[in-house]
Structures are given as structure tokens and as C-alpha cells.
Design a protein around this motif. Sequence first.
Motif, PDB file in Angstrom:
ATOM      1  N   GLY A 240      -1.676  21.093  18.356  1.00  0.00           N
ATOM      2  CA  GLY A 240      -0.333  20.704  17.928  1.00  0.00           C
ATOM      3  C   GLY A 240      -0.159  20.584  16.425  1.00  0.00           C
ATOM      4  N   ARG A 241      -1.207  20.840  15.639  1.00  0.00           N
ATOM      5  CA  ARG A 241      -1.171  20.627  14.183  1.00  0.00           C
ATOM      6  C   ARG A 241      -0.020  21.348  13.477  1.00  0.00           C
ATOM      7  NH1 ARG A 241      -3.801  22.795   9.535  1.00  0.00           N
ATOM      8  NH2 ARG A 241      -4.202  21.167   7.963  1.00  0.00           N
ATOM      9  N   PRO A 242       0.307  22.597  13.805  1.00  0.00           N
ATOM     10  CA  PRO A 242       1.415  23.262  13.094  1.00  0.00           C
ATOM     11  C   PRO A 242       2.772  22.600  13.299  1.00  0.00           C
ATOM     12  CG  PRO A 242       0.024  24.866  14.234  1.00  0.00           C
ATOM     13  CD  PRO A 242      -0.385  23.522  14.719  1.00  0.00           C
ATOM     14  N   PHE A 243       2.899  21.783  14.339  1.00  0.00           N
ATOM     15  CA  PHE A 243       4.194  21.167  14.633  1.00  0.00           C
ATOM     16  C   PHE A 243       4.344  19.777  14.005  1.00  0.00           C
ATOM     17  CE2 PHE A 243       3.055  23.916  18.248  1.00  0.00           C
ATOM     18  CZ  PHE A 243       4.116  24.788  18.238  1.00  0.00           C
ATOM     19  N   TYR A 244       3.271  19.225  13.451  1.00  0.00           N
ATOM     20  CA  TYR A 244       3.301  17.844  12.964  1.00  0.00           C
ATOM     21  C   TYR A 244       3.931  17.737  11.579  1.00  0.00           C
ATOM     22  CZ  TYR A 244      -0.228  17.102  16.639  1.00  0.00           C
ATOM     23  OH  TYR A 244      -0.907  17.054  17.829  1.00  0.00           O
ATOM     24  N   ARG A 245       4.452  16.545  11.313  1.00  0.00           N
ATOM     25  CA  ARG A 245       4.845  16.149   9.966  1.00  0.00           C
ATOM     26  C   ARG A 245       3.835  15.109   9.483  1.00  0.00           C
ATOM     27  NH1 ARG A 245      11.249  15.089  11.431  1.00  0.00           N
ATOM     28  NH2 ARG A 245      11.737  17.242  12.044  1.00  0.00           N
ATOM     29  N   PHE A 246       3.355  15.267   8.285  1.00  0.00           N
ATOM     30  CA  PHE A 246       2.274  14.425   7.766  1.00  0.00           C
ATOM     31  C   PHE A 246       2.776  13.566   6.615  1.00  0.00           C
ATOM     32  CE2 PHE A 246       0.667  18.368   9.477  1.00  0.00           C
ATOM     33  CZ  PHE A 246      -0.435  17.996  10.231  1.00  0.00           C
ATOM     34  N   ARG A 247       2.238  12.353   6.525  1.00  0.00           N
ATOM     35  CA  ARG A 247       2.496  11.476   5.377  1.00  0.00           C
ATOM     36  C   ARG A 247       1.250  11.438   4.508  1.00  0.00           C
ATOM     37  NH1 ARG A 247       7.263   8.363   5.768  1.00  0.00           N
ATOM     38  NH2 ARG A 247       8.508   9.390   7.400  1.00  0.00           N
ATOM     39  N   VAL A 248       1.419  11.731   3.229  1.00  0.00           N
ATOM     40  CA  VAL A 248       0.286  11.756   2.307  1.00  0.00           C
ATOM     41  C   VAL A 248      -0.027  10.321   1.885  1.00  0.00           C
ATOM     42  CG1 VAL A 248      -0.581  12.602   0.098  1.00  0.00           C
ATOM     43  CG2 VAL A 248       0.950  14.034   1.488  1.00  0.00           C
ATOM     44  N   PRO A 249      -1.266   9.839   2.066  1.00  0.00           N
ATOM     45  CA  PRO A 249      -1.614   8.475   1.646  1.00  0.00           C
ATOM     46  C   PRO A 249      -1.516   8.325   0.138  1.00  0.00           C
ATOM     47  CG  PRO A 249      -3.587   9.696   2.284  1.00  0.00           C
ATOM     48  CD  PRO A 249      -2.417  10.552   2.676  1.00  0.00           C
ATOM     49  N   LYS A 250      -1.049   7.165  -0.311  1.00  0.00           N
ATOM     50  CA  LYS A 250      -0.817   6.936  -1.744  1.00  0.00           C
ATOM     51  C   LYS A 250      -1.588   5.732  -2.257  1.00  0.00           C
ATOM     52  CE  LYS A 250       3.800   8.894  -1.171  1.00  0.00           C
ATOM     53  NZ  LYS A 250       5.260   8.637  -1.228  1.00  0.00           N
ATOM     54  N   GLY A 251      -2.735   5.472  -1.675  1.00  0.00           N
ATOM     55  CA  GLY A 251      -3.515   4.333  -2.126  1.00  0.00           C
ATOM     56  C   GLY A 251      -3.209   3.082  -1.321  1.00  0.00           C
ATOM     57  N   SER A 252      -3.884   2.015  -1.651  1.00  0.00           N
ATOM     58  CA  SER A 252      -3.759   0.778  -0.883  1.00  0.00           C
ATOM     59  C   SER A 252      -2.326   0.255  -0.879  1.00  0.00           C
ATOM     60  CB  SER A 252      -4.685  -0.296  -1.454  1.00  0.00           C
ATOM     61  OG  SER A 252      -4.433  -1.537  -0.840  1.00  0.00           O
ATOM     62  N   PRO A 253      -1.724   0.038   0.293  1.00  0.00           N
ATOM     63  CA  PRO A 253      -0.374  -0.522   0.349  1.00  0.00           C
ATOM     64  C   PRO A 253      -0.358  -2.011   0.022  1.00  0.00           C
ATOM     65  CG  PRO A 253      -1.252  -0.265   2.565  1.00  0.00           C
ATOM     66  CD  PRO A 253      -2.262   0.336   1.632  1.00  0.00           C
ATOM     67  N   LEU A 254      -1.538  -2.630  -0.043  1.00  0.00           N
ATOM     68  CA  LEU A 254      -1.611  -4.055  -0.344  1.00  0.00           C
ATOM     69  C   LEU A 254      -1.520  -4.323  -1.847  1.00  0.00           C
ATOM     70  CD1 LEU A 254      -4.469  -5.123   2.112  1.00  0.00           C
ATOM     71  CD2 LEU A 254      -1.999  -5.054   2.510  1.00  0.00           C
ATOM     72  N   THR A 255      -1.878  -3.341  -2.670  1.00  0.00           N
ATOM     73  CA  THR A 255      -1.856  -3.529  -4.127  1.00  0.00           C
ATOM     74  C   THR A 255      -0.459  -3.855  -4.657  1.00  0.00           C
ATOM     75  OG1 THR A 255      -3.763  -2.063  -4.385  1.00  0.00           O
ATOM     76  CG2 THR A 255      -2.401  -2.476  -6.338  1.00  0.00           C
ATOM     77  N   PRO A 256       0.604  -3.105  -4.274  1.00  0.00           N
ATOM     78  CA  PRO A 256       1.942  -3.457  -4.776  1.00  0.00           C
ATOM     79  C   PRO A 256       2.364  -4.871  -4.389  1.00  0.00           C
ATOM     80  CG  PRO A 256       1.948  -1.258  -3.831  1.00  0.00           C
ATOM     81  CD  PRO A 256       0.639  -1.863  -3.477  1.00  0.00           C
ATOM     82  N   MET A 257       1.939  -5.334  -3.221  1.00  0.00           N
ATOM     83  CA  MET A 257       2.309  -6.691  -2.804  1.00  0.00           C
ATOM     84  C   MET A 257       1.604  -7.739  -3.651  1.00  0.00           C
ATOM     85  SD  MET A 257       2.446  -6.226   1.283  1.00  0.00           S
ATOM     86  CE  MET A 257       3.399  -4.877   1.951  1.00  0.00           C
ATOM     87  N   LEU A 258       0.349  -7.481  -3.957  1.00  0.00           N
ATOM     88  CA  LEU A 258      -0.380  -8.384  -4.831  1.00  0.00           C
ATOM     89  C   LEU A 258       0.245  -8.384  -6.226  1.00  0.00           C
ATOM     90  CD1 LEU A 258      -2.789 -10.275  -5.239  1.00  0.00           C
ATOM     91  CD2 LEU A 258      -4.194  -8.268  -5.771  1.00  0.00           C
ATOM     92  N   GLN A 259       0.708  -7.215  -6.669  1.00  0.00           N
ATOM     93  CA  GLN A 259       1.359  -7.129  -7.975  1.00  0.00           C
ATOM     94  C   GLN A 259       2.651  -7.938  -8.012  1.00  0.00           C
ATOM     95  OE1 GLN A 259       1.643  -2.846  -8.236  1.00  0.00           O
ATOM     96  NE2 GLN A 259      -0.273  -2.660  -9.404  1.00  0.00           N
ATOM     97  N   VAL A 260       3.395  -7.935  -6.901  1.00  0.00           N
ATOM     98  CA  VAL A 260       4.627  -8.734  -6.827  1.00  0.00           C
ATOM     99  C   VAL A 260       4.308 -10.216  -6.971  1.00  0.00           C
ATOM    100  CG1 VAL A 260       6.492  -9.481  -5.294  1.00  0.00           C
ATOM    101  CG2 VAL A 260       5.939  -7.055  -5.475  1.00  0.00           C
TER     102      VAL A 260
END
Length: 587
Positions: A240-260
Motif C-alpha cells: 500500500g506504500r504508493p497510496f500513503y500520505r507521509f508526515r516528515v518528522p521535524k524533531g522532538s515535539p516536546l522541545t517547543p513546549m519546553l521552550q514555551v
Amino acid sequence: MEPSKDGEARSIDKEKWVYDSSVDHKGRIPLRASTGVWKASLFIIAIEFSERLSYFGIATSLIIYMTKVMHEDLKTAARSVNCWAGVTTLMPLLGGFVADAYLGRFSTVLVSTITYLLGLILLTLTQFVPSLKTCEADVCPEPRKVHEVIFFIAIYLISIGTGGHKPSLESFGADQFDDDHIEERRKKMSYFNWWSFGLCSGVLLGVTLIVYVQDHMSWGAADIVLTVVMALSLVIFIVGRPFYRFRVPKGSPLTPMLQVLVAAMKKRNLPNPSNPDDLYEAPKSQMDQGRLLCHTHKLKFLDKAAVLEYKENAAEKQNPWRLATVTEVEEMKLILNMIPIWIATLPFGICVAQASTFFIKQCTTMNRKIANGFLIPPASIFALAAIGMIISVTIYEKVLVPVLRRLTRNERGIPILQRIGIGMLFSIASMVVSAMVERKRLSVVEKDPLKGSLSMSVFWLAPQFFITGIGDGFTLVGLQEYFYDQVPDSMRSLGIAFYLSVIGAANFVSSLLITVVDHVTEKYGKSWFGKDLNSSRLDNFYWLLAGIATTNMIIYVLLAKQYSYKNVNRKVAVGDCSGDDWISSVA
């Protein structure tokens, strides 16, 4: 042909291309007609069916295998099962973080499934390779060490596989639907229902067909079936790979919260802005196609993280540990707002936990014979809960949602938290019914202590299993959708892990509650938990759970009424939180 990049062109060809920060298998902006939605998610639901088939085929019979095949005593076996279940419960938090931050959901599912498959292969080898097999109790009173070591390596590989599989696969399936596209957003609401339908179908076959093969054929034959099914599902997932939509990881999602948090603390002495427009928000063009969130007036102390200290060239002069965007602040608020809801759903999880422990144990004391003397395996009675959930999800999707959409003019039919609350009412009902049935069983035991409750059909327990399944169809599906939808877009695998942690934490709390109740009741009379069920008072324990769940329900309703759902800006411009283009993602 590549899509246009400018905003005006996007408004023209957005029906052709998907602008939700996802990419296709070649790293390009996905073509809507050939990627995503059901053509992709059906592949994903198929592998979830296989994983639940394997997991429940193993988990529901694990303690039986350890006592009957590995010759462990009940206490040691129970401790081993609880440890394995605890690791399996906690692993999704790590798996979800790795998927969101580094590997991406597709790669995490792929690696996890291969790990899972290796565990199943090892498990199968322990049944057929002579040097790895266990031996009969009359030959060696203790299990062979090599079998024990390989067996535990196998089941913990399965545990690790589950940890990456569960949070990543469901969120990857939901990623196949574009939240900014009205038709796809509605299909996404149905996705969670059909996901649960596939999941329950796997559970149903796992606790019936696989358990039957284990009981009436051999453990090895069951392991072969599970291994083959998992291998086939892995092939289907890759196809099923040709049919998928992928999200590219952008690093730890916890870092922006710690920055806030750090930015808000550094600027704690600054006054709160009187006008939300004075808060800093990155231009839409700098958000990497991510969605902007509307400012809310809750948890105002966090707003200071977005206060501009320099009016000119603020973005250049400040760093993320000193200045956050409104969207980043609102994402932090989303997580903090979830904590009370997470806690308020624990009593529901405690009630659900009884279905796989005390409910199953009750089955062993009752008459399990049906037509032609066939003996129902104790674990197979759990199929009634799966059937209840399948029926609940189907009726909700095909009957209730269309009717409720017309009545409420809400595209979901009812808000997510209302759906969760309805299921919690069913969990209270299941505890009440369980208490009454157990009181009836104990009265039968009192009249005939020698025969006990063998004169009672096991189907006396059918209502409590069935009601539990109906409640799961509302609350568990609702929790999946809630934790996926309400977390920041960058941490949706972790969101599914948060949902799983509700059930896991509830199991630990249930064990703690049993220990406390046992100690208190023994101190002031007779313990509610005796050496066996006939000397216990599970009916009183069920009444206690019903009371706890009812009290909690009142608190939950108050929390749900005050809850503010995620608000997503559908405009390109920043700063206008009014109008029809600002819509709640769960309105």
C-alpha cells in the motif's frame, strides 16, 4: 505536473493537491485523487486486525501457558504476566515519541512489525525445535532454562513491537485524511469507528479461533497461524506504500513546549497583554504548511511566552527560548487542558480492566458446556465484549451519526467528550449488573458448597461483557479520536500513546485499589478477596467501582462543559480569530 506554490493558485488547485504538510512516497506534495483516504487506510486497518489477532491470542492465554506448559506456580505466573503487560503498556509512549520526532510513522510501523514478527517466529521455534522445547511435568518438574529464556525474549520482542505499532499505526491511518478538506474530514470521523471495527474483529478471532487451536490442537499450531497472518499483513502494508500520505518528522515535539515554559518563566514579570493581537505569531509562510491555532484566554500566564519585547525585527532578535509563537503557546495549553480529562477517564479504565481479570476468572467457576458437550475456553467468553463493541460502533456510525448530524447540525453528530461520557455511563451499568450477577452466583454457592456455581450457565455473565463492549464502542473510540485530534499536529503518535496510557495506568490503579481494599476489609472484618472466588465478595467490589465511577462521572461532566476544543485557522492571514474560517476541529 507540480502544484503551484503561491496562495492564490493553491485556492484554485487545492481540490487536486493536498496541502497539509504531508508528502507522497516520492517526497512530493500528494495528489488527492491517488493518495490517502480509504484507498490507503484499508491497508492500515488490515495490519491492525492482524496485530490484535496476535496480541489477544497470546495475552488472554499467557497465564494458562505459564502454569500448564512452563509449570510455574500461579503467583509466579501472575507476576510474569503483570510485568509483561506493564512493559507492553508503557512502550507506546517511547514508540510514539520516536515516530513523531525521528523515524516517522510509516518507518516506525515497519520496524515494529518486523520486530513483532521476529518475536512470533521465536515463539513458534520454542514449540518445534527439540532443544528449545519445554518438557512434560512428569519428566522435569521445572521448565528448561533455554526454553524459558527464548520464550521471554520472544514475548518481549512482541511487547517492543506493540510499543511502536500501536501509537504509530492508528495515527498514520488518520493522517490519510486532510483536516482542511470538508469531505475528507468527515470520512476521518468514520475512520476511527471502522478502525475499531477491524480491531474488534481481530480480538474476536484471537479469543475464539486462536484460543480454540491452543486448547484443542497445540500451542505450536496457533503460533504458526499468528506468524503467517502477521507476515501476510506486513506484505499488504508494504504494497500500500504508493497510496500513503507521509508526515516528515521535524524533531522532538516536546522541545517547543519546553521552550514555551522557559520563555513564560523568563518574562513572568511582564504584564499580560490586553490585546491578543500584540502577541507574536509567525507568518503562515514560515510555518512549513503547519496549521495556526487561535488564541484562547485560558492559562494566561503562558501567553507571556509570546509577548514581544522588541517591536522591530522581533523574530531576528529573539530566540525560541525567549519568544514563542501564539500557536506554540496554544499547543502547550492543549496538553495542559488534557490532563484533567485523562485523569477523569481512569475510573472507566478501572471498570474495563475487570473484564480481562475477574470476569474471566468467574467464567472458570461456571458451567461452560454448550451443545454436544463442547466446553467453551474461559478466555473465549471475552468475545462477547468484542461483539458488543462491533455492534455499538456499527450502529453509531450507520444510524446514530446521520440522525444526530441532522438534529444537531454538528458534523460529528455529538462532540467527542459527550461520546466518551455516554460510554462511561455504560461502564457504570456494567459494574451494577456484575455486582448483581456475582451476588446471585454466591447465593448458589451458599446453597450447595460442594457443587458451587457449576449449575449456573456461563452466559449469566453475558450481559456484563456485552454492556462493557457497548461502552467501549463509545468511550474507547472517543478517546482514540480525542487524543489524536486534540494534541498538536506534530505529536499525534504520542497522542495515541496517551490514549493507551489511560488503559495501562487504569490497570495499575486497579491493582493498587485491590491491594488497599484487601487490606482495609481484612482489618475491619473479612477480606473481599479470599483464596478463591467462592470465599470472596467481588459483588461488594463491583458496587464500590460503580460508586467511584458514578462520582467521577459528575466531575467529568463539569470538566467537559468547561473544555475548550482546538481552534484551527483556515485563513492564510494571521490575527483574525473571528468568522466562519475559524472553526473548532471538534465542533
